[in-house]
Scaffold this motif. Structure first.
Motif, PDB file in Angstrom:
ATOM      1  N   MET B   1       0.849  -1.194   0.000  1.00 22.90           N
ATOM      2  CA  MET B   1       0.000   0.000   0.000  1.00 22.90           C
ATOM      3  C   MET B   1       0.890   1.251   0.000  1.00 22.90           C
ATOM      4  SD  MET B   1      -3.055  -1.055   2.669  1.00 22.90           S
ATOM      5  CE  MET B   1      -2.082  -1.920   3.908  1.00 22.90           C
ATOM      6  N   LEU B   3       1.002   5.259   0.776  1.00 23.69           N
ATOM      7  CA  LEU B   3       0.330   6.390   1.429  1.00 23.69           C
ATOM      8  C   LEU B   3       0.927   7.691   0.894  1.00 23.69           C
ATOM      9  CD1 LEU B   3      -1.578   7.537   3.611  1.00 23.69           C
ATOM     10  CD2 LEU B   3       0.366   7.428   5.201  1.00 23.69           C
ATOM     11  N   PHE B  19      -1.431   3.077  10.906  1.00 21.91           N
ATOM     12  CA  PHE B  19      -0.551   2.043  10.335  1.00 21.91           C
ATOM     13  C   PHE B  19       0.392   1.494  11.405  1.00 21.91           C
ATOM     14  CE2 PHE B  19      -1.293   3.244   5.792  1.00 21.91           C
ATOM     15  CZ  PHE B  19      -1.352   1.963   5.275  1.00 21.91           C
ATOM     16  N   SER B  25       2.702  -2.699   7.134  1.00 21.41           N
ATOM     17  CA  SER B  25       3.761  -1.990   6.406  1.00 21.41           C
ATOM     18  C   SER B  25       3.166  -1.243   5.210  1.00 21.41           C
ATOM     19  CB  SER B  25       4.842  -2.965   5.950  1.00 21.41           C
ATOM     20  OG  SER B  25       4.278  -3.880   5.050  1.00 21.41           O
ATOM     21  N   TYR B  26       3.813  -0.147   4.857  1.00 24.04           N
ATOM     22  CA  TYR B  26       3.344   0.669   3.741  1.00 24.04           C
ATOM     23  C   TYR B  26       4.501   1.503   3.236  1.00 24.04           C
ATOM     24  CZ  TYR B  26       3.247   4.503   7.171  1.00 24.04           C
ATOM     25  OH  TYR B  26       3.600   5.430   8.120  1.00 24.04           O
ATOM     26  N   GLU B  27       4.320   2.022   2.038  1.00 21.81           N
ATOM     27  CA  GLU B  27       5.325   2.891   1.444  1.00 21.81           C
ATOM     28  C   GLU B  27       4.795   4.318   1.523  1.00 21.81           C
ATOM     29  OE1 GLU B  27       6.831   3.787  -3.074  1.00 21.81           O
ATOM     30  OE2 GLU B  27       6.238   1.717  -2.599  1.00 21.81           O
ATOM     31  N   GLN B  28       5.653   5.272   1.871  1.00 24.66           N
ATOM     32  CA  GLN B  28       5.203   6.667   1.914  1.00 24.66           C
ATOM     33  C   GLN B  28       5.669   7.433   0.680  1.00 24.66           C
ATOM     34  OE1 GLN B  28       4.533   9.348   5.290  1.00 24.66           O
ATOM     35  NE2 GLN B  28       6.082   8.171   6.365  1.00 24.66           N
ATOM     36  N   LEU B  55      -4.613   6.717   0.029  1.00 27.96           N
ATOM     37  CA  LEU B  55      -3.989   5.402   0.149  1.00 27.96           C
ATOM     38  C   LEU B  55      -4.260   4.640  -1.138  1.00 27.96           C
ATOM     39  CD1 LEU B  55      -2.472   3.443   2.066  1.00 27.96           C
ATOM     40  CD2 LEU B  55      -4.714   2.490   2.654  1.00 27.96           C
TER      41      LEU B  55
END
Lengths: 208, 208
Positions: B1, B3, B19, B25-28, B55
């Motif tokens: 995902m 953000l 989060f 986990s996610y990518e900014q 998102l």
């Protein structure tokens, strides 16, 4: 349950629609916002913010904030669900609802428009309301553009319709355009549904 | 995902906290609001409103509105729950959250303050922000006054804390009082929790 409201308060109308869709019975009491009845001491005990709506439960517990009240109703009476579908679909219904309930209505409510009027006069406050509502409705229309109708999200009313319809009354009061994208189609579907039609401000006992 | 956010956007910070609490986990990626990067055509395809956060899911679906994104995360990863307890307790958590997310933040965001500045000057826009935030925090404090701590609602962080903490950063930026009722106690509890502390604006890669 006792719902404290005001006929022209769009947040109160949202709650009336939710009650009607759920088929739950409630008693209505009124606080006349322009007469300041929401600031009387007995009411401030229920809602320290002096806002409508408030919902008072059988045990005296007072709930505030229209969306929190509607979600409470959705939990105690899950049928029909006001936010349904997959997690993604539910997120989309909520996003459209929040465009109205967070970004549009609170920026053009009575309190804020009075503040703008004090700063810059009546005409500017009306222009402020119109701009706020136009932007909000355009965003709402963009978010539901690719959804199937006749309601905002499919064949059943959802929280998004509950937020949209009272906002359209505010739009007309301030001369904002409502003929944007699917909004007229959604409004037609809603106003053919008694839960929306019978809860209109003009039909409330405190209407002037 | 992925953000899309901005270090100083309080709505983006809310989502970062959610989060972190969920351990997802996610990518900014970042859109610099003051440079107008949120209005570039590639971003408007993701978020037609030109707002952060958004998102983007693995299949390309874009979700908007911080609260809708947080509730999505709460549905795909229910542990720990961000809105828990009885239906009444859940309604109270949501009401406190909406006091910030509906009635406070949208009335003092960058767009609205620029509108006030155009109408009445810089000083008035700062006073507007301060008044809006003070009223919002006072209401929040009233709604949690009789709750047990250390968090806004009991021993675990909830949506209400997620809304409150970024709003306190805005309060300080505009010189609004934050020492109201239980708010300092709640802030201490939150800032000892890595999910809040490590997601602070100053620690983000795009911080200036």
């Amino acid at each position: 349950m006792i719902l404290y409201g005001y006929y022209r308060s769009s947040a109160s109308w949202r709650v009336r629609i939710a009650f009607a869709l759920k088929g739950l019975s409630y008693e209505q009491r009124f606080r006349h916002l322009r007469k300041g009845e929401q600031l009387e001491p007995d009411y401030l005990k229920i809602n320290p913010q002096g806002l409508v709506p408030s919902l008072v439960l059988a045990d005296g517990t007072a709930l505030t904030q229209s969306l929190a009240i509607i979600q409470y109703l959705d939990e105690i009476e899950p049928d029909p669900a006001l936010v349904s579908g997959s997690a993604v679909e539910r997120a989309k219904i909520r996003a459209a609802s929040y465009v109205v309930a967070c970004e549009t209505h609170p920026v053009q409510n009575l309190k804020i428009l009075e503040r703008v009027r004090t700063l810059a006069g009546e005409e500017t406050s009306v222009a402020w309301a119109r701009q706020t509502i136009s932007e909000g409705l355009s965003t709402f229309a963009a978010l539901v553009a690719n959804e199937t109708g006749p309601y905002a999200f499919g064949e059943h009313p959802s929280l998004a319709d509950i937020c949209l319809i009272p906002q359209l009354a505010n739009a007309r009061r301030f001369g904002a355009d409502t003929a944007i994208g699917r909004i007229p189609e959604i409004e037609r579907a809603c106003m053919q549904n008694a839960a929306f039609e019978r809860t209109r401000p003009e039909l409330q006992p405190d209407a002037e």
